[in-house]
Scaffold this motif. Sequence first.
Motif, PDB file in Angstrom:
ATOM      1  N   ARG A   3      -2.081  10.610   4.154  1.00 27.75           N
ATOM      2  CA  ARG A   3      -1.996   9.195   3.782  1.00 27.75           C
ATOM      3  C   ARG A   3      -1.511   8.385   4.985  1.00 27.75           C
ATOM      4  NH1 ARG A   3       1.055   9.485  -2.121  1.00 27.75           N
ATOM      5  NH2 ARG A   3      -0.307  11.069  -3.069  1.00 27.75           N
ATOM      6  N   GLY A   4      -1.995   7.166   5.105  1.00 23.61           N
ATOM      7  CA  GLY A   4      -1.583   6.308   6.197  1.00 23.61           C
ATOM      8  C   GLY A   4      -1.716   4.844   5.822  1.00 23.61           C
ATOM      9  N   PRO A   5      -1.096   3.953   6.595  1.00 26.32           N
ATOM     10  CA  PRO A   5      -1.150   2.525   6.262  1.00 26.32           C
ATOM     11  C   PRO A   5      -2.507   1.887   6.534  1.00 26.32           C
ATOM     12  CG  PRO A   5       0.001   2.875   8.338  1.00 26.32           C
ATOM     13  CD  PRO A   5      -0.258   4.226   7.761  1.00 26.32           C
ATOM     14  N   LEU A   6      -3.315   2.522   7.379  1.00 24.46           N
ATOM     15  CA  LEU A   6      -4.622   1.966   7.726  1.00 24.46           C
ATOM     16  C   LEU A   6      -5.727   2.904   7.273  1.00 24.46           C
ATOM     17  CD1 LEU A   6      -3.867   0.753  11.371  1.00 24.46           C
ATOM     18  CD2 LEU A   6      -3.711  -0.562   9.252  1.00 24.46           C
ATOM     19  N   HIS A   7      -6.853   2.318   6.908  1.00 28.90           N
ATOM     20  CA  HIS A   7      -7.990   3.122   6.477  1.00 28.90           C
ATOM     21  C   HIS A   7      -8.833   3.478   7.706  1.00 28.90           C
ATOM     22  CE1 HIS A   7     -10.935   4.798   3.788  1.00 28.90           C
ATOM     23  NE2 HIS A   7     -11.880   4.039   4.308  1.00 28.90           N
ATOM     24  N   THR A   8      -8.370   4.492   8.425  1.00 34.75           N
ATOM     25  CA  THR A   8      -9.040   4.868   9.681  1.00 34.75           C
ATOM     26  C   THR A   8      -9.346   6.354   9.755  1.00 34.75           C
ATOM     27  OG1 THR A   8      -6.873   5.166  10.735  1.00 34.75           O
ATOM     28  CG2 THR A   8      -7.939   2.999  10.959  1.00 34.75           C
TER      29      THR A   8
END
Length: 549
Positions: free
Chosen positions: A309-314
Amino acid sequence: MSSFDFSPGAQVPLAGGAGQTAPTGALASAAYRDGPVDAILGANTEWHKCAVSAPRVKLLRPDLGEAFAHAVQNRLLGGGRKPLIQSFGMEPQVVVEHCLAANSIRRARDTRLTVIMVLFGVLFLPGLLLYLGVFALRRSVADSTNKRAGLLVTPLLIALGVLGVLFLLKMPFGGFWAWYLRACVVAPPVGWWFAKRACEATARDLRERWAGLLSGGGIGAKIPEAVPRDPNQKAAEVLRQSLAKLSAEQRSNSVFYAGPKGILGLGTRWGSWQLAEELVPREPGSEIHPFRSYDVIRAIHDQLKLLARGPLHTGGFPEPDVRHWIVTPIGENADSVSRPEGTHVDDFQIRDHEVQRICNEQQFDAGDRHYLGTQFTLWDGQLVITMMTTVTVLHETLRIEVTGHALGPVHSLFMGKPSPKKITKPKAVRFWETKDHMLPLVDANEVVRLAARAPLTWYPPVLEYLGGKLSLPEPFGLRHAWAAQPWRHRFMADDALRTATPVLRVVHQAALRVLDEHGVDTTKFGARSGALSGGVQEAAPRKADVYDA
């Protein structure tokens, strides 16, 4: 008692789970390959070297596929098998099943060749021995560097051919023996023709399976001898249990540390980062709330599970495999390992209560050690990145160590697809142009070799004694024995280096949160964590298991 039945020869999947197909198919394809067995010596690594014994009779030497399939089958399924090293990023059971399938295909071919040898060779033994002698003479001259010997042997072979024709047309005597000797001249070539057809059919089948595995498709391994049809088929049941044992050992949470070789199966340990600071109460005069090493490890485990999981959809990280490992130290040159036994072990898995005990208590002196592993299987299984975390508390010092391990791709020897056998020659008229001439898959020398080996395949010890065999490196694991370094591939090296920074930060954040919850002053821990977070960004892989002292 009613018998039970399964569909005979169930098709085995070509590879394991998602992301583990490339190394599985590459190593499985070795069971179907042809070519000289000595080629596998080029895939030896610095620490793990296989060996090929010299044949006592060159005519009985095995090829690469024959030697590999028999060696792997005997090592992984034999009665006196020793413990195995896990093969991360692949499914070793699939490789073993393809070895069984390849051996079955060759056994069927050898059965036909044995019948041909008996009908057209043994019954006409004088002719067979004469042709084998001529073949051995011709082969020795071809392998020799003495050109003068070649010039002398060619006229001799022509003279023998002429004498054979004259002998066939006009015998010095008559009766039964005259016709028998004529048959001795004719029968072996007829048998050779039948043998060549059988060898070519098998060679085409093996090459199709070889190419299919490397293409990601192909035919699955069919091993009906591993499917018991009734309770009295003991051999099939033993084979089925051996395959199940192999899969259970692959899932084991016990690994081995062998000095400069590192943790066997995980690849090179290329980096190590330590955070060690004094445990001081946050409030002067107060006390630290008691906690244990496993409390910190459990918080780190839960946080590492969220790496995808991460704060940006990259894109970013795939789902990691986060597991507790128990590492057992062994000698650098140890030729075998011994897995833990007892009530705290269940099907090669060390139970959770024992894992917690080792994590909390065995942090100093002799004994096993606990590590939390975060593993990423990338590049279709060709790259396995493992970050190992351990937490120790000695006196008033808490130490968090994170190490990076990288297991590279399977050696390029196993990645080559079958190429057609051809020879390039200049054209007769337009001599400046060339033309490819296709050669048969199985030449005369190969037919003779296979036919000579066929009767002895029913007695493998004798065949290995006369023809030589492949010896696998110990302690043996299918993957790490032939794994190349990932640092020669720029993108693989980048992936390994990029993994360290986020994993290290997550480990430190989770640990600092636990310390803060238990009343520990985290000022020094935070400062040290920030320094490590900056230092880990340096792209400098090294041999962390080789202490230059």
